[in-house]
Structures are given as C-alpha cells and as structure tokens.
Design an enzyme around this catalytic site. Structure first.
Site, PDB file in Angstrom:
ATOM      1  N   GLN C 220       0.827  -1.202   0.000  1.00 36.65           N
ATOM      2  CA  GLN C 220       0.000   0.000   0.000  1.00 36.65           C
ATOM      3  C   GLN C 220       0.864   1.256   0.000  1.00 36.65           C
ATOM      4  O   GLN C 220       0.352   2.361  -0.068  1.00 36.65           O
ATOM      5  CB  GLN C 220      -0.910   0.020   1.240  1.00 36.65           C
ATOM      6  N   ARG C 367      -8.757  -0.686   7.949  1.00 31.93           N
ATOM      7  CA  ARG C 367      -9.693   0.277   7.368  1.00 31.93           C
ATOM      8  C   ARG C 367      -9.990   1.384   8.373  1.00 31.93           C
ATOM      9  O   ARG C 367     -11.137   1.637   8.715  1.00 31.93           O
ATOM     10  CB  ARG C 367     -10.974  -0.433   6.946  1.00 31.93           C
ATOM     11  N   CYS C 368      -8.946   2.028   8.834  1.00 31.40           N
ATOM     12  CA  CYS C 368      -9.080   2.966   9.941  1.00 31.40           C
ATOM     13  C   CYS C 368      -7.900   3.906   9.889  1.00 31.40           C
ATOM     14  O   CYS C 368      -6.826   3.541   9.443  1.00 31.40           O
ATOM     15  CB  CYS C 368      -9.073   2.162  11.232  1.00 31.40           C
ATOM     16  N   GLU C 739     -12.761   4.910   5.081  1.00 31.33           N
ATOM     17  CA  GLU C 739     -12.842   4.179   6.338  1.00 31.33           C
ATOM     18  C   GLU C 739     -13.986   4.583   7.247  1.00 31.33           C
ATOM     19  O   GLU C 739     -14.233   3.925   8.253  1.00 31.33           O
ATOM     20  CB  GLU C 739     -11.502   4.351   7.071  1.00 31.33           C
TER      21      GLU C 739
END
Ligand code: FAD
Ligand code: FES
Ligand code: FES
Lengths: 290, 159, 783
Positions: C220, C367-368, C739
């Site tokens: 990522q 996802r935060c 997110e």
C-alpha cells in the site's frame, strides 16, 4: 496450499474400487466430493498413498423410493438432495438439512456418503440419518452389510467402516402415518459448521399421538448423537407443547458439548433444548399438513 | 498422468501430477490467471469456476478429477469478442472494487441466471454466499447480478 | 448535455476505468507475475509461541530434489539481515535466530523450482526448540514477574513497549471530581484482521548483471517500502524498483514490510534468479498485521441534565512480539485521542500502555485512520450507556452535546482542530430515514408482549480524523506524510497523471482522472492514472488511513491548477489577448464578454509543444508535493435496528441507515461503494471477526473456518444517505471516505444489540457479539 504426492486411481466400477481398497487397506482413501478430503490434503493433515476416486463409478448417486424406503446413493450431492422433490416428500428433515450444509459451491461437489464416512461430529447429515432411523449399506470385496445410523458413528472422525469398505447407499424408512421433520442449525455464518444442530423426525399414529420421534444432535458430543431419552419420552405421548419442552430438557441433559469460541457448554445445551422444542413443533405442523 | 480438460471450449491435453489442483492447472499450466486463490480452507470462492456449468471451488478439485469435463473460467465469459451481460452489469453497477473476487462472483451469477432467469435479491444473496468479497459489501454485486438477469431476459424477448 | 456532464469532473458517477481489465480476468496481481527461471519460496514457521531455538537442521531439505536453497536466520545474520526495523521504530526478526516469540514466526525459507516441492521440503527441516512459557495476556505481560519476551533488546527490562498520553490530565481529573454523574465502560476491542481477499506476497527479481532489484509486491506504500528496503538491505535506492501492481484489497494489511519480502529479495540476490513468495491464508492471518486489540477503560463525566464534561481513558494495547504498528512516529496510540468524538467536551485525557506479548506483531489500522476506530467505538458506547444512566433518549443526549455547526473550526480538548461539520443535520436525517419514533414504539410493544423477539436501536455519530497529515506533526519512520502528483499533458491534449499513493480497489484510476477533469477540462477517459511503481511516480507515503484524497487528491488539484495557470499564458498568446482578459470555463479559456472567442485545453496543450509564446518554457507538465495544512474530519450518523432472539441469543440486522458526510464527493458511486464495504467490515467486526489465542499462545482464528467473514447472506441491507459539508482547507473540499463506515458502524451495531437488552440491565457485551455472548448476558441479567 499444496497436497502431498499420492497415487491416483479412478476405477469405473464399484468392484474395481473395492478391489483397490482390498489391496491397499489403510494406505488408500476413497475420494468422493473431495470437500473434506482435499482440504485435509492441502493442510497436510492426511497423506494417503493411494486415492481412489469414486467419481467415475456410475449409478452411485441415485435417489429412489422402493420397498417402503427412500434409497439414496452415497455419491448423491448435497445440492442434488436439496433440490429433490422425492426427498422433500419422504424425508423433510433431509430436505431441510441439505441447503444448510456448507455453502452453495461446496454443495455442488460434497456428497452424502462422503459426509457420513468423514464423521465430523459437527457434520449435519449424521444427525438427520439418526433422526430418520436410516440404515447404511457398506460394501467390501467380501460382500455387503447394513448398519443402522445409530451404530455407525463411533467417535470423532470414526465410524463402523473398515478401511476396505465403502458406504454405497443410505436407506431411510418411509413413514406410514402423517409425518414431519426438520433440521435446525445454529451457525455463525453461511459456510460455517454447526455450533449446534438438531434433526427431528416425527410420525403420528391414527389417533394423532406420537408413533415415533427421532432426534439427532450435531456438534454436542464426540459424534452425532441420538437423543434417546427424549425419543423414548415422546413415543406414544400426545404431541403437546409440554411434551416437546420436556423432550428439549431431556435432549439437553443427555448431550456432551464442549466449551469453545462458539460458546460455552451451557449455552450449547440451552440451544439444544430450544431447538428440540422448536423443531418438534415445526415437525408437528408439517405432519398435520401431510 | 495425461488429462484432457475442455477449458473455455478448447480441449487442453497435458501431463500433470495427480496432486495438482485444478486452480493451479488453470493458472500455472494454462496461464489463465483470472482465477484467483484467496484461502486454504475452501472458504472464499475466489477460485470459483464452472465445472460442466456448475460453480465449484477449483482449489478443492484435483485437475485429474476434471479429466474429460468442461471448465469455464472468467476468460471464457467473453463470446465472439463481446462482453457477457454479466461483465457489463458488474461495471455499470460498480459491483467490483479490487477485482479479486469478481471472476468467481460473475461465474456464480452466470450459473444462477441460467437456472433462474429472474432471481430475487434474496436468491442472489443465497447463490453468492459461498463467495467472499471484502470490498463491496455485496450491495452492488447483487444489483449487478439482477441487472444482468434483466438484460439477458430482454435480449431473449427481443430475439 | 451540458459541458459539465460531458467532461465528468467532480460530482459525477463515472464508471470505473479499471474495471475493464478486472471483468475480463485481466487484472495483474502479484501472484500473476511469472518471470523466466523464477523460483518459489515457502516459509517454515514456528509452531510454538515462545521457545528458544537450539539448532536447525536443514540438510534433508537442502538435499530434496528440486530444492535450490534453504535459508535460515544464521545465513541472514551473515549479511546483517536477520533483523529489520519496524514502522514504529522497533526491530523485528526476519528469520528467528535466538528465540521464536509468536506462533507463526518465520524460522526458515525453502527456495525450490516448484511451489509444491518447496512446501514438501518444509517438512524436512528439523528445528530443535526449548519451549518457554508463553505470555498471552497483556496485563500479565506487564506484571513484574512476567517472562521477558524481548530479551535481545538492549535496555528492555520488562514487557512494556511504550507509555503515552494525550490531553490535560489535571483538568480532566478536576472535571471528574466535580461531575454529577460518571459513566464507566470497560471493554476490549478484540484483535481482528484486515484479511484482504488477496494475501501478501512478492516476486523479487535482482538482476545479477546490473544489480537492479525489481520487486513486485503487495504494497500500500511502495515508495516508503523502497526507502526502507534501501536502509535495511543497504541497496542503493535508485537501483530498487518496487512495483505494486493490482492489489486485491489492503485495508491496512499491506502497509508494513514483512519478513517474506526481505527473505525473497535476499534469496534472489543470492541466487541470481527471480523468487516468488505468496503467503497462504493461514500465514496471512497468523503472522501479518492484525488490528485493534485495545483493552479500554473509559469514563464519561456529565451533569445530571446530560451536559457532557470530560472523558478519561486508560488503555492497554496488546502489540504482540514486536512493536510494528503502522502509525505516525509521535503518536504511540495513533490518533486515539480523537476520543472526544463529535461532542463538545471541555477536558479529555488518554493514558496508554503497550505490552509485548507472544502474539503476532502488527497493530495496523484495519480500514481505519490510526486507532480512530477504537476511539470512536469507545465514546459512542459510553454515550449510549450514559443515556441509560440518565434516563435520556440516546439521540437526544447526542444532540444536546454535539459540537454545533457554528463552532467550526473547533479545537478539541486533545488539540485537534476539526475543520467542518454539521452533526445535527446528519443525525436528524438518519433518524428521519429510519423512522426512529415508530421503532421506539415497536420496541416498547415487543417488550410488553414478552415474546422471544426483542428489538434494539443503536446509534453512532462518529467523527473521524483522516488525511495525515501536516508534515510538521506526522511522519512514518521519519518520512513526512505529504503526498504528490505529477501531471503531463501531451500535445494532443491527453494526459498522464502519476501519483504517490496506490489503489487497492478504491478507484484511484477514475477519481483522480476526475479531479484533473474538474480542474483542466480534460475528460477522465483522456487521463491515464499511474501509480504503484516507484520508478514511474513521484514520491509519496501511500494509501491508507483515508489519506489519498486529502493528500494526493489535493496535490492533483494543485498541479492541475499550476498547468492551468501556464495554459492561461499560452491561451493569451493564441487569442492575442491579455491574460487578465481571459476567463476559464470548464475546458477552455474565453475572452471575457466574447465567449465565442476561446481556445480549449486541447488547443492550449498543442500550442505548448508546437507554438509556445516567446520566453515561456515549452511543454505542459508539472509536479506538486502537497503538505496539507490540517487533517480532514469526515463524520456521519448511523442508525441500526436489530432483532434479538431471546431464546438463542441470535441477532439480525433489520435496518441499517447510514448518513455520511465526507465533504465534496468526487465520484458519488465510488463513495457509496466505499461505504458499503466499510459497513460490511464493521458488521464483521461487531458480529464475527476474531483472532484469539489459547493459553499456550496457539492462534485461534488462523483460517477462514475460524476467522469469519460475512457473506452476502448475513450482510445487512444498507440504506445510505449523504450530507455535504466541504472541507474548508482542501482544494476541492473533499475529506476522504474509505474508512468512515468501519470506524463508525461497529458501535452502531453493538449499541443496537445492547439497546435490545437494556431494559433488562445489560450494559456491555464485548465484540464480537456472538449469540452465545448475548445469551450469557441475558443469563447474568437473570433472564
Ligand atoms: C467450507 C466448507 C464448509 C462445510 N460445511 C459443512 C457443514 O456445515 N456441514 C457439513 O455436514 N459438512 C460441511 N462441510 C463438509 C462437506 O459437507 C463435505 O462434502 C463432506 O464432509 C464430505 O463429503 P465429500 O463427498 O466431499 O467427501 P470426501 O472429502 O471426498 O471424503 C471425505 C472422507 O470420507 C471418505 N469417503 C468418501 N466417500 C466414501 C464412501 N462412499 N465410502 C467410504 N468412505 C468414503 C473419504 O475417504 C474421506 O476420508 C463443509 C466443507 C467445506 C469445505
Ligand atoms: S481459494 Fe478460497 S475457496 Fe478456493
Ligand atoms: S472487489 Fe475486492 S474482494 Fe470483492
């Protein structure tokens, strides 16, 4: 994830398959739908020297009614049974269980026989067969024998099957009077094995009393269990809410669940109680409609 | 061991080890990398292909078991250079994000629509319940499947 | 059709450009990369959670036909590669040399001609272990008598990996001392895992002739990874190319550097052949970046009339064997201090302690945005419990304490400056859409009837902080968290945009093209977006923590504006007009008052290469590094209604209404898709996703049979709505949305289940809220 090496045989007759098993004994394993065996191979929990693929043997996947029995070939797939009108009519418990097994893709390959032979205590079919009083036909190069479902399961992943034997057919006696059945399964999501499963089969006599009640339990013991005390209490009784509640209590008392991430033993017992009660009520509804 | 599998309409004959999984046969032997692997325990459906028209998990079938049978992969969805209505619907409805689950989802949709030309939302959700998507939350996948079904029905009425 | 819709800039649900390859099965993920003479690597992992390694005998594996090499920690030690730095300034073993510290830790690698053979040979490696007591509980780990996990680390005398605090302790304690009501909640946000559908892996290809290392990697953050590779391996950075091709989901899991990448690269260097390593799902779940695992004790101080005064949190994080959280250096518990949430609280204090345990390292933000999820969960759960305590409606209590729209920009008690918001509007819309009053009535009715079915309504009104970040405050491993965009407009008016962030399914190839379209009037289909290849894109910190749009999105808008400014000079030259007499309109410069006298951006681009005005540098390209002046603060209100079966404890979502405000929506279709995905992962976390351990440190949750992911069948049907409150400081007013839904929704689901049982006295059930736990809570409540 990669399976270990093995020899592969794909006989096209039952006789040939049995001969290969007779030759290799413990070294060989039958391959039916592969939905339990291939994952085990990939995880290297199993490493047979010879795989005997049953998939090319014709005639092992039939579903027919004959001589007061519903006969299902060992290679019948879960999805095939879920869709079969004959199964729906003769054995509603099986019809209710089939679509709750695994997921739609696994059901396209997994077989009834493979499931029973695999004898996972969390497998669903065993309980249904126990509840319905099924007889299992086992064949070897030396001949055939029939074992009642209640005696087939011997423990965790252990059955009455000898390594040289194959399960070829399941025979479920067709009810004589009004009858119903169902399968209730508590799972955490689609594709999950049961936290608790309860198979119920109910037959009424001419007077509307319970002629026979069959109850099989999933995932609450080392193998699929028969709720014998509950069955006996119900036989001959009026099908009342009280009788069903009492059966629930008896079934819960008789099972042996283990505590794990899915829930405590206490919780599982409780669900058995609730599901037996609800399952019997549902089976009665079906019986009264039939 | 020599096997012949008809993949997307072409008979492919190869000599393979019996332990070779169908998914590796497709990906590594035939170079059809549209079929993915997402798990070890037959739990995700990223590897879904059609075996004689029925969706199955190709990570849990030996290539030798597919000998003599027909396999359809995502690469086989295109016919005569035309995108399949399911492919178009997935794009139209934003039925994919990372794309990893998409080939499997589309193949399940194909089999579903063939047996049930007008599936309800519930029927679609049930049919794809063996296929995990981590990105989309399924909402748009369901819409895509139903849009494709409608498109196919319309095309049939028209022809 | 107006020009605006023809050009499809900001606000258009343009169909995604990337889909064309994915729907054809032509995506190219790391596992699809096959190079000539490529070898395959498999890793041997520790079966034990804590053990000393006495000896490793790899001779049988080495001799196995098809095996090319076996690598152990000893071999790496010789190249100073046995340990590597983590993103949090700790070190992590690449291959264990002294001890193994968690089950699944990397111990040796087999490199073979074929992946089946590599796997076969793993079984031939004999490792002699001396088992040590495993420490699996963070509180036990922090106790003085606990066995020392990081005995190799100089100056490390205990299992504490950090202590950190934020906010004003004194002011907070004062507020609590004076409080009329204090509500407490002790809860564990359990260890879960991002589990993207594609696992991690790489193909490392070190060219023996040139020394160039090309590494295809599930990353990522390819640029940051390249720099770290250069630092770890001592390779010259210009000779490392990291290519992150199509990535099958990330959710934070693909932010860290994993030992497998390093070993594969070292092996390729050693053997002069490409080496592929693709982890299995089990490896992914037991060894790569997990998330959460925060034990939180929260307290909320209120007046009896419901006015919220202060929040105080003591948290203990379970960080596993190595402190490998992926978060900005200064913030040991990430941005957890956003725990004041959407409320106007005058004081707040957070005290955090991290524990080393014999578990996998990670602590990534699933996802935060760096622990915002845990914070948001805690405050939203506290507020609901406070409502019960005060006998107030939970919606009313929120409304009473929200930061009002006229208070923005708002400085929070822990020092964040919220850019914009309208919390009342979002909550009111959600309540209206769900039919709140009718649900409350039905809830009452069902309670009165006393049947097996109960109804619960849960609310979460979250505020996120995303888009790290202003470089003065935010860096990862020293790398400042700006981001970049490079835009080249070719003579025919077609463009290439190169960005420092990297998509894992979020649709960058489309939305970023739309930003260019919005600024320059070049239609999205004429803008090729490139990302994920370090040789080919400007430096950036990557995509996670919802930072792409706030950082690289802003960079894109700014660089496009730079080109437009230059274009204005060219247009003036073409139109023979003064620059100040020109106006920009969608895709062209027009002479003010004479709209038919105009040149399009395409005309301008052509002239930039064929007919530039004298004295002006030819060409139309530029690059911009954007350092955001502030973070952005997306928010929303979610309302969930659940039905609970009192008999079995099962619960099912009946309604899920989500109102999200992420500022300006570049592509509403894609935004919606992000929200659907987040609401589903949030549901998974609330209901079923769990990694846990037995007392020996064996991981439970190591395959998809135990680590449960929701399917289409369990996933609720979502009803999504939007409000739009632009970010005042972002060039196009956007905030980042990837997110929000995972951050906000777990509390909404859990609040709903608790609400169903609240009249019975139930106040907490830790996630995942299984049917068994619901039943047990009912038992405890005496039902
Ligand atoms: C993701 C997933 C979820 C699942 N969920 C469930 C579930 O919820 N409930 C459930 O009940 N099952 C579940 N299963 C198991 C599934 O039902 C399998 O199909 C079944 O257990 C085995 O059947 P099979 O035909 O695939 O057998 P195989 O995998 O081919 O064989 C299983 C075992 O039985 C032996 N065997 C097979 N056929 C015969 C035979 N005729 N005679 C003697 N021995 C034989 C084999 O040698 C092997 O040891 C799940 C499987 C998966 C992968
Ligand atoms: S790869 Fe997951 S089911 Fe086949
Ligand atoms: S689109 Fe990423 S897993 Fe489905």
């Amino acid at each position: 994830m990669y399976p270990p090496p093995f020899d592969y045989q794909a006989p096209d007759s039952l006789e040939e398959a049995l001969a290969i098993l007779a030759e290799h004994g413990y070294e060989a394993k039958a391959l039916a739908g592969g939905q339990s065996l291939i994952p085990l191979l990939k995880l290297r929990f199993a490493a047979p020297a010879v795989l005997v693929d049953l998939g090319r043997i014709p005639g092992l996947d039939g579903v027919e009614a004959a001589d007061g029995e519903l006969r299902i070939g060992a290679l019948a797939r879960h999805n095939q049974l879920a869709a079969s009108p004959l199964v729906a009519e003769r054995c509603p418990a099986a019809s209710a269980a089939a679509p709750q097994i695994a997921d739609p893709l696994v059901r396209n390959l997994g077989t009834l026989g493979g499931s029973l032979a695999h004898a996972d205590p969390a497998g669903d079919w065993g309980s249904v067969m126990i509840a319905c009083g099924a007889q299992l036909v086992l064949a070897s190069a030396g001949g055939r024998r029939t074992v009642p479902a209640t005696e087939f399961f011997r423990g965790v992943f252990d059955t009455a099957l000898e390594p040289t034997e194959l399960l070829t057919e399941v025979r479920i006696p067709s009810p004589r009077g009004p009858a119903g059945g169902t399968y209730l399964k508590l799972e955490r999501k689609v594709g999950d094995f049961a936290t608790v499963g309860v198979a119920v089969s109910l037959e009424l006599d001419g007077a509307g009393r319970i002629a026979r009640a069959g109850i099989g339990l999933t995932a609450v013991g080392p193998q699929n269990l028969r709720a014998a005390a509950a069955e006996e209490a119900l036989a001959g009784a009026e099908p009342t809410a009280e009788a069903f509640a009492e059966a629930g209590r008896l079934a819960a008392g008789g099972c042996e669940p283990a505590s794990d991430v899915r829930g405590s033993a206490e919780y599982k017992r409780h669900v058995v109680e609730v599901y037996v009660r609800r399952g019997l009520a549902r089976a009665l509804e079906i019986a009264r409609r039939s | 061991m020599e096997i012949t599998v008809t993949v997307n309409g072409t008979a492919e004959t190869r000599d393979v080890e019996p332990r070779l999984l169908l998914v590796h046969f497709l990906r590594d032997v035939l170079g059809l990398t549209g079929t993915h692997v997402g798990c070890d325990t037959t739990g995700c459906g990223a590897c879904t292909v059609l075996l004689d028209g029925a969706p199955i998990k190709s990570c849990t079938l030996l290539a030798v078991q597919a000998d003599g049978r027909a396999v359809t992969t995502v690469e086989g969805l295109i016919e005569n250079g035309q995108l399949h209505p399911i492919q178009e619907a997935f794009k139209e409805e934003h039925g994919l994000q990372c794309g990893f689950c998409t080939p499997g989802m589309m193949l399940v949709a194909k089999a579903l629509i063939e047996s049930n030309p007008d599936p309800s939302e519930e029927e679609v959700r049930w049919a794809i319940s063996g296929n995990v998507c981590r990105c989309t939350g399924y909402t748009n996948i369901v819409k895509a499947c139903r849009r494709a079904a409608a498109q196919i029905r319309q095309a049939e009425v028209a022809s | 059709m107006s020009e605006g819709t023809r050009i499809c800039g900001i606000g258009h649900s343009v169909k995604r450009k990337e889909d064309d390859r994915f729907i054809r099965g032509r995506g190219r993920y790391v596992e699809d990369v096959n190079l000539p003479r490529m070898l395959h690597m498999a890793l041997l992992r520790s079966p034990l959670a804590h053990a000393r390694i006495n000896a490793i005998d790899a001779s049988a594996a080495q001799a196995h036909p098809g095996v090319v090499a076996v690598v152990t920690g000893k071999d790496l030690e010789a190249h100073k590669l046995a340990w590597m730095p983590t993103l949090s300034g700790d070190t992590q073993a690449v291959l264990a040399t002294d001890k193994v510290r968690f089950q699944g830790q990397e111990v040796a690698a087999v490199i073979a001609e074929d992946p089946y053979v590599a796997r076969d040979a793993l079984e031939l490696i004999a490792v002699d272990y001396d088992p040590l007591p495993a420490v699996v509980d963070p509180f036990q780990a922090l106790a003085p008598e606990a066995p020392l996990i990081r005995d190799e680390k100089e100056g490390q005398a205990d299992n504490c990996c950090y202590r950190w605090q934020a906010g004003d302790k004194e002011a907070t304690d004062r507020a609590f001392a004076a409080a009329e009501v204090v509500v407490k909640l002790k809860t564990h946000y359990p260890r879960c895992h991002p589990a993207p559908l594609e696992t991690c892996g790489c193909v490392a290809d070190v060219d023996p002739a040139t020394g160039k290392a090309t590494i295809y990697m599930t990353s990522q953050a390819p640029h940051a990874h390249r720099t770290l590779f250069a630092l770890v391996a001592g390779l010259p950075e210009h000779n490392i190319q990291i290519i992150s091709p199509d990535v099958g989901g990330g959710f934070g899991n693909k932010v860290p550097i994993y030992p497998g990448y390093v070993v594969a690269t070292a092996a390729s260097l050693l053997l002069g052949r490409p080496v592929k390593w693709i982890e299995s799902r089990t490896e992914n779940l037991i060894s790569t970046g997990f998330a959460r695992d925060y034990h939180m004790e929260g307290e909320l101080a209120l007046d009896r009339d419901g006015t919220m005064r202060a929040v105080r949190v003591k948290l203990t994080s379970d960080n596993g064997a190595f402190f490998a959280d992926a978060q900005p250096t200064k913030f040991k518990a990430g941005l957890f201090h956003i725990v004041t949430g959407s409320y106007d609280l005058k004081a707040a204090h957070v005290e955090a302690t991290g524990a080393y345990t014999n578990k996998a390292p990670g602590g990534v933000a699933y996802r935060c945005s760096f622990r915002v999820t845990e914070a948001s969960f805690l405050i939203e759960r506290l507020v609901q419990n406070a409502a019960y305590e005060l006998g107030m409606d939970p919606a009313e209590l929120r409304r009473k304490n929200f930061i009002r729209a006229d208070q923005f920009p708002y400085r929070s008690a822990t020092g964040f400056v919220y850019d914009s918001g309208d919390y009342h509007r979002a909550l009111d819309l959600a309540l209206d859409k769900v039919g709140y009053a009718a649900l409350r009535e039905e809830q009452e009715r069902l309670r009165r009837e006393g049947g097996d079915k109960l109804l619960g309504i849960g609310i979460a009104s979250f505020t996120e902080v995303v888009g790290a970040g202003p470089a003065k405050d935010y860096d990862i491993a020293g790398l400042k968290m700006f981001d970049s965009a490079e835009l080249r407009v070719h003579p025919t008016g077609k463009a290439i945009l190169k960005i420092g962030v990297q998509t894992q399914g979020q649709g960058h190839e489309t939305t970023f093209a739309q930003i260019v379209a919005g600024e320059l009037g070049i239609p999205p289909e004429d803008v090729l977006v490139q990302h994920g290849d370090t040789d080919n894109t400007p430096y950036g910190l990557g995509t996670y923590a919802s930072r792409s749009t706030p950082t690289a999105g802003a960079a894109t808008a700014v660089v496009a504006r730079k080109l437009r400014d230059k274009g204005r000079k060219i247009a003036a030259h073409l139109l023979e007009a003064a620059e100040e007499d020109l106006e920009w309109h969608e895709d062209r410069f027009r002479v003010k008052g004479v709209p038919e006298k105009s040149v399009t951006i395409q005309d301008v681009a052509f002239a930039a290469y064929t007919n530039p005005p004298e004295g002006l540098e030819a060409g139309l390209e530029g690059v911009h590094y954007y350092d955001p002046p502030n973070m952005t603060y997306p928010f929303g209100s979610y309302v969930v209604a659940v039905e609970v079966d009192r008999g079995t404890g099962e619960w099912k979502v009946r309604r899920m209404v989500a109102v999200d405000d992420c500022g300006v929506r570049i592509n509403p279709m894609i935004v919606e898709g992000q929200i659907h995905g987040g609401l589903t992962e949030g549901y998974g976390i609330a209901a079923m996703e769990l990694i846990t351990f037995d007392e020996d440190g064996n991981c439970i949750g190591s395959s998809f049979m135990d680590y449960l992911l929701p399917t289409a069948w369990e996933t609720p049907k979502f009803e999504t709505y939007a409000t739009v409150t632009p970010s005042p400081h972002h060039p196009i007013g956007a905030k980042g949305v990837g997110e929000s839904a995972t951050v906000g929704s777990p509390a909404a689901y859990v609040n709903a289940v608790i609400d169903a049982l609240a009249h019975l006295g139930v106040r907490n059930i830790d996630m995942p809220v299984t049917s068994a736990k619901v039943w047990e809570a009912l038992q405890r409540a005496g039902v």
